[in-house]
Motif scaffolding. Structure first.
Motif, PDB file in Angstrom:
ATOM      1  N   ILE A   1     -26.394   0.985 -49.432  1.00 54.48           N
ATOM      2  CA  ILE A   1     -26.690   0.416 -48.252  1.00 54.48           C
ATOM      3  C   ILE A   1     -26.230   1.156 -46.995  1.00 54.48           C
ATOM      4  N   VAL A   2     -25.445   1.651 -47.008  1.00 50.78           N
ATOM      5  CA  VAL A   2     -25.015   2.772 -46.067  1.00 50.78           C
ATOM      6  C   VAL A   2     -25.956   3.809 -45.882  1.00 50.78           C
ATOM      7  N   GLU A   3     -26.587   4.362 -47.015  1.00 55.00           N
ATOM      8  CA  GLU A   3     -27.534   5.290 -46.984  1.00 55.00           C
ATOM      9  C   GLU A   3     -28.989   4.967 -46.439  1.00 55.00           C
ATOM     10  N   LYS A   4     -29.182   3.600 -46.827  1.00 53.83           N
ATOM     11  CA  LYS A   4     -30.321   2.966 -46.021  1.00 53.83           C
ATOM     12  C   LYS A   4     -30.161   2.970 -44.698  1.00 53.83           C
ATOM     13  N   LEU A   5     -29.013   2.492 -44.153  1.00 57.61           N
ATOM     14  CA  LEU A   5     -28.644   2.462 -42.726  1.00 57.61           C
ATOM     15  C   LEU A   5     -28.974   3.591 -42.206  1.00 57.61           C
ATOM     16  N   LEU A   6     -28.588   4.673 -42.684  1.00 61.05           N
ATOM     17  CA  LEU A   6     -28.760   6.080 -42.117  1.00 61.05           C
ATOM     18  C   LEU A   6     -30.301   6.309 -42.085  1.00 61.05           C
ATOM     19  N   ASN A   7     -31.053   6.083 -43.220  1.00 58.43           N
ATOM     20  CA  ASN A   7     -32.584   6.218 -42.991  1.00 58.43           C
ATOM     21  C   ASN A   7     -33.144   5.556 -41.813  1.00 58.43           C
ATOM     22  N   TYR A   8     -32.756   4.574 -41.812  1.00 57.84           N
ATOM     23  CA  TYR A   8     -33.238   3.495 -40.675  1.00 57.84           C
ATOM     24  C   TYR A   8     -32.546   4.213 -39.187  1.00 57.84           C
ATOM     25  N   SER A   9     -31.775   4.986 -39.167  1.00 53.76           N
ATOM     26  CA  SER A   9     -31.032   5.408 -37.992  1.00 53.76           C
ATOM     27  C   SER A   9     -30.313   4.481 -37.451  1.00 53.76           C
ATOM     28  N   ILE A  10     -29.831   3.523 -37.927  1.00 50.48           N
ATOM     29  CA  ILE A  10     -29.031   2.312 -37.460  1.00 50.48           C
ATOM     30  C   ILE A  10     -27.715   2.980 -36.896  1.00 50.48           C
ATOM     31  N   ILE A  11     -27.123   3.617 -38.188  1.00 44.36           N
ATOM     32  CA  ILE A  11     -25.899   4.292 -38.117  1.00 44.36           C
ATOM     33  C   ILE A  11     -26.164   5.946 -38.063  1.00 44.36           C
ATOM     34  N   THR A  12     -25.131   6.813 -37.596  1.00 47.23           N
ATOM     35  CA  THR A  12     -25.515   8.278 -37.375  1.00 47.23           C
ATOM     36  C   THR A  12     -24.664   8.804 -38.522  1.00 47.23           C
ATOM     37  N   PRO A  13     -24.865  10.197 -38.987  1.00 41.58           N
ATOM     38  CA  PRO A  13     -24.004  10.627 -39.996  1.00 41.58           C
ATOM     39  C   PRO A  13     -22.594  10.757 -39.288  1.00 41.58           C
ATOM     40  N   GLY A  14     -22.488  11.086 -38.127  1.00 39.74           N
ATOM     41  CA  GLY A  14     -21.226  11.292 -37.594  1.00 39.74           C
ATOM     42  C   GLY A  14     -20.298  10.237 -37.655  1.00 39.74           C
ATOM     43  N   ALA A  15     -20.997   8.868 -37.464  1.00 39.52           N
ATOM     44  CA  ALA A  15     -20.533   7.528 -37.509  1.00 39.52           C
ATOM     45  C   ALA A  15     -19.823   7.518 -38.991  1.00 39.52           C
ATOM     46  N   VAL A  16     -20.427   7.887 -40.128  1.00 39.74           N
ATOM     47  CA  VAL A  16     -19.891   7.665 -41.378  1.00 39.74           C
ATOM     48  C   VAL A  16     -18.752   8.648 -41.482  1.00 39.74           C
ATOM     49  N   ILE A  17     -18.765  10.076 -40.998  1.00 42.35           N
ATOM     50  CA  ILE A  17     -17.809  10.984 -41.150  1.00 42.35           C
ATOM     51  C   ILE A  17     -16.390  10.230 -40.618  1.00 42.35           C
ATOM     52  N   ASP A  18     -16.803   9.681 -39.157  1.00 41.49           N
ATOM     53  CA  ASP A  18     -15.685   9.129 -38.467  1.00 41.49           C
ATOM     54  C   ASP A  18     -15.035   8.039 -39.179  1.00 41.49           C
ATOM     55  N   TRP A  19     -15.806   7.216 -39.705  1.00 45.05           N
ATOM     56  CA  TRP A  19     -15.407   6.053 -40.572  1.00 45.05           C
ATOM     57  C   TRP A  19     -14.483   6.346 -41.597  1.00 45.05           C
ATOM     58  N   ALA A  20     -15.067   7.287 -42.502  1.00 46.93           N
ATOM     59  CA  ALA A  20     -14.224   7.774 -43.581  1.00 46.93           C
ATOM     60  C   ALA A  20     -13.012   8.678 -43.341  1.00 46.93           C
ATOM     61  N   LEU A  21     -13.106   9.484 -42.421  1.00 49.94           N
ATOM     62  CA  LEU A  21     -12.113  10.529 -42.338  1.00 49.94           C
ATOM     63  C   LEU A  21     -11.043  10.430 -41.069  1.00 49.94           C
TER      64      LEU A  21
END
Length: 784
Positions: free
Chosen positions: A646-666
């Motif tokens: 689901i997170v990857e699909k949200l990235l595809n739609y540009s609803i979230i950004t790659p930077g947001a995923v990295i910040d969230w995880a690390l």
């Protein structure tokens, strides 16, 4: 009585039928029309089946084919077929090259003109491949020509090898980071053994002179070697593959062979006839010699379509009580591995044929190279004298694992190598399964020092492989590790493996395959197909609003009906002094997850319908973007695989950004407190997939030639890697607040630092590879 009189003695009717059938011994049953197989088809079939059967003798097969070709070479169709098929086999079935060469040598002893035609065709193909930078094909053509060295005039192949070496020296002098020069030296070193096997006495001096030259490049560790080492040794220890550069090993192995008179005991020599074929051997020895057509090497050679990296020899069967694979001190380790890897990577279009070649590996090397197939490992102790203890199954499995564990990446998708091992297990389960079991045990015992990316690859293959064989494994062997801390690498592997198995099946089935101590690792929440909707509990903040929004989403209500409820959430949040946007985003995204929980298509449809609202929320603030991810992960916490999709699909739609995923995880504790996120396989999968998405996009844009977009993508990628470096280096150096806080510290600081170092190495390597790609792409664009 009358009836009795009418009967003929012995039964007349039966006799008449019998006479009818037996007249002139003629069989009147319909006959299948017999077709004589055309000669070219027959020769093609025989050549393609060359050496495949351990029952047929090499010299008989070779002579049979050669005589038919020589006797019928005037047949235009046969000539065209033979001249096309031989070069094709050389680059498509490399294990058979010595046998194909033997056919050609026998043909040369019968009709020399044929070899002139063939040499012209192979030389032309080799020159083309050198220009294109197709270095594997160049190596395979040279291997074939090396087997024909005894039929070549003058120095044969050596002048071409000298010229290739001079290009390698020029490239290495220009840049120590060059990989084409290293590849050329590897090709030279892999060609020399076949020359020496074909004509040992004549070329020892030439080989020694060439090896003296290659030693300069082969003995020097490549600048990139540290980055692609499959092991990430702990501080104060050395990597098991620190001195395992492939060209470095080849150089030493060939020097040892030179000292021992070029024994090369593993290589087949099908051009050497048995004593009873003395007449044919004399013809071979006195056959006509031919001039090798000129093969020009351009002043500037190219890297070709496949990225080149220095290679490291990796084995999962090191340090055993008994050698079941060739040791790295033996040239056999490099020559057998080279033939197998070429076969595996060339035949990627047919995993079944690839697996069959692996199973039959003992057919393509000298008799006595391997023990009998399916010999149990414990029985190797009973092998007498100096006889080989190498198991063909171990050698085959080792070759596939070397690709699974190849850095920065193998030639094909990882799932292809998974499928080859699966096919091999299906073809010969009793032989291959025990070899795989020992490979698994070795990899598991070394999870603490394997590169983190390789640990994840191993986990992915292990679970995929078990899913093809009823999820059966001897889990009792690792039962003591169940009580280790969750951040211990082996416990982390077990937790990650069970999660992956559940993704590929369902929790109850997986629990049924596990011993009792493992049962507690699969909680009751994992047995639920659809997670609980937290807003069904009235004690949850905004429970009423959550249920209302879910009901509206379920009946696909327009956004105008949802907005008043969002406004109520904002108002209540402000009264409680909490971020209104974060609160409404949590309620809305959780409702989207619940409504779409039936299947992936349901959740995608729901995201598609609510895309505009989610885009607005994601663009409003960093906190809201993070909350979108938090809501998804929290809802699917028992099934993180679904959350990642689901997170990857949200990235595809540009609803979230790659930077947001990295910040969230690390950054922070959202993925797990006190650095625990670093040990979770699904967090690594989430971050790794996000980075791959960014780098793939960059390469796509760079390949399209759009400069403005390309510069923007490059800046975004560099920013992403910088943020990762900043986030991970504090974990790796032990300066993260969570590590230094004595209140929360539990003595696992060293473990957390080690996880930080392992993460950092993976993504520094990814960054370095992308920077190298950009440099190469820029150079290519400039020259074109």
């Amino acid at each position: 009585m009358a009836d009795h009189d009418r009967r003929q003695p012995g039964g007349g009717h039966n006799n008449r039928k019998r006479r009818y059938r037996d007249d002139d011994d003629y069989d009147r049953r319909p006959q299948r029309r017999r077709h004589d197989v055309p000669l070219p088809v027959r020769i093609r079939k025989q050549l393609l089946g060359l050496a495949e059967s351990p029952v047929r003798r090499w010299h008989e097969e070779v002579q049979s084919i050669a005589h038919v070709v020589a006797d019928n070479y005037e047949d235009q169709e046969l000539r065209a077929s033979f001249l096309e098929l031989v070069p094709q086999m050389v680059v498509e079935q490399p294990l058979k090259t010595p046998f194909v060469a033997a056919v050609v040598l026998v043909v040369n002893s019968l009709k020399p003109d044929i070899l002139d035609d063939l040499l012209a065709k192979v030389a032309n193909a080799t020159e083309e491949k050198i220009k294109e930078g197709e270095w594997r094909d160049v190596k395979l053509y040279l291997k074939f020509l090396a087997c024909l060295q005894s039929s070549l005039e003058g120095d044969g192949l050596f002048p071409l090898l000298e010229e290739l070496f001079s290009r390698a020296v020029d490239l290495q002098t220009a840049s120590s980071d060059d990989t084409i020069g290293t590849e050329l030296v590897k090709i030279i070193l892999l060609t020399i053994p076949y020359i020496m096997a074909a004509a040992p006495a004549q070329w020892q001096q030439k080989a020694a002179e060439l090896m003296d030259k290659t030693d300069v490049i082969a003995s020097e560790p490549h600048a990139l070697q540290v980055l692609i080492d499959p092991y990430h040794a702990e501080e104060g220890t050395e990597s098991p593959t620190a001195n395992m550069s492939l060209i470095g090993l080849l150089q030493k192995q060939l020097q040892n062979e030179a000292v021992n008179g070029w024994d090369l005991s593993c290589l087949p020599r099908p051009w050497q006839m048995p004593p009873e074929e003395i007449e044919q051997q004399e013809k071979l020895d006195s056959a006509a010699k031919h001039t090798l057509p000129s093969i020009s090497v351009p002043e500037k050679v190219t890297a070709g379509p496949r990225p080149l990296f220095p290679e490291i020899y990796f084995s999962v069967y090191v340090n055993q009580d008994i050698e079941s694979v060739p040791p790295v001190s033996s040239i056999a380790s490099s020559l057998i591995r080279d033939g197998l890897l070429d076969t595996i990577n060339i035949l990627d279009f047919n995993r079944g044929v690839t697996a069959r070649f692996l199973i039959d590996v003992d057919c393509y090397f000298a008799p006595g190279t391997f023990v009998k197939r399916a010999t149990p490992f414990d029985r190797l102790r009973d092998v007498e004298g100096d006889r080989s203890t190498w198991k063909p199954e171990d050698v085959a499995v080792d070759a596939v694992f070397s690709q699974l564990f190849a850095l920065p990446a193998p030639e094909h998708k990882l799932v292809y190598y998974h499928s080859v091992l699966t096919e091999a297990c299906k073809i010969a389960p009793a032989a291959v399964a025990p070899s795989l079991g020992r490979a698994i045990r070795y990899s598991y015992q070394n999870t603490h020092r394997l590169d983190l990316e390789l640990c994840y690859r191993f986990l992915d293959w292990f679970t995929h492989h078990l899913s093809n064989f009823g999820f059966m494994w001897k889990w009792t062997e690792w039962v003591d590790d169940v009580n280790l801390p969750d951040m211990d690498p082996r416990k982390a592997f077990i937790l990650g493996a069970l999660d992956k198995e559940i993704r590929l099946s369902f929790a109850q089935r997986i629990k049924g395959t596990l011993p009792e101590p493992y049962q507690a690792l699969i909680g009751p929440e994992k047995e639920q197909d659809t997670p609980e909707f937290k807003f069904n509990d009235d004690r949850t903040p905004f429970a009423a609003e959550g249920k209302e929004i879910a009901a509206l989403l379920k009946r696909k209500a327009p956004d105008e009906e949802i907005q008043p409820i969002i406004d109520r959430i904002h108002s209540a949040a402000l009264d409680q002094s909490i971020d209104p946007l974060v609160s409404s985003t949590d309620v809305f995204m959780t409702a989207v997850c619940w409504v779409g929980s039936k299947s992936l298509s349901h959740v995608l449809a729901c995201i598609e319908r609510t895309k505009d609202r989610l885009l607005d929320a994601g663009a409003a603030s960093e906190a809201a973007r993070a909350q979108i991810i938090t809501a998804v992960i929290a809802y699917w916490s028992a099934h993180p695989g679904v959350a990642i999709i689901i997170v990857e699909k949200l990235l595809n739609y540009s609803i979230i950004t790659p930077g947001a995923v990295i910040d969230w995880a690390l950054v922070g504790d959202r993925a797990g407190p006190y650095g625990q996120a670093l040990s979770k396989a699904w967090v690594f999968e989430l971050v790794f997939n996000t980075v791959v998405k960014v780098t793939s996009r960059l390469r796509q844009v760079a390949g399209s030639g759009a400069n403005d977009s390309s510069e923007e993508e490059v800046a975004s990628m560099r920013e992403l890697f910088k943020n990762m470096e900043d986030a991970l280096i504090s974990w790796a150096q032990g300066t993260k607040d969570q590590i230094m806080d004595p209140v929360v510290s539990d003595g696992g600081e060293d473990l957390i630092k080690r996880w930080g170092e392992r993460w950092l190495r993976v993504f520094r390597r990814r960054s370095a590879i992308e920077e190298a790609f950009l440099l190469e792409n820029k150079a290519t664009t400039t020259t074109s």
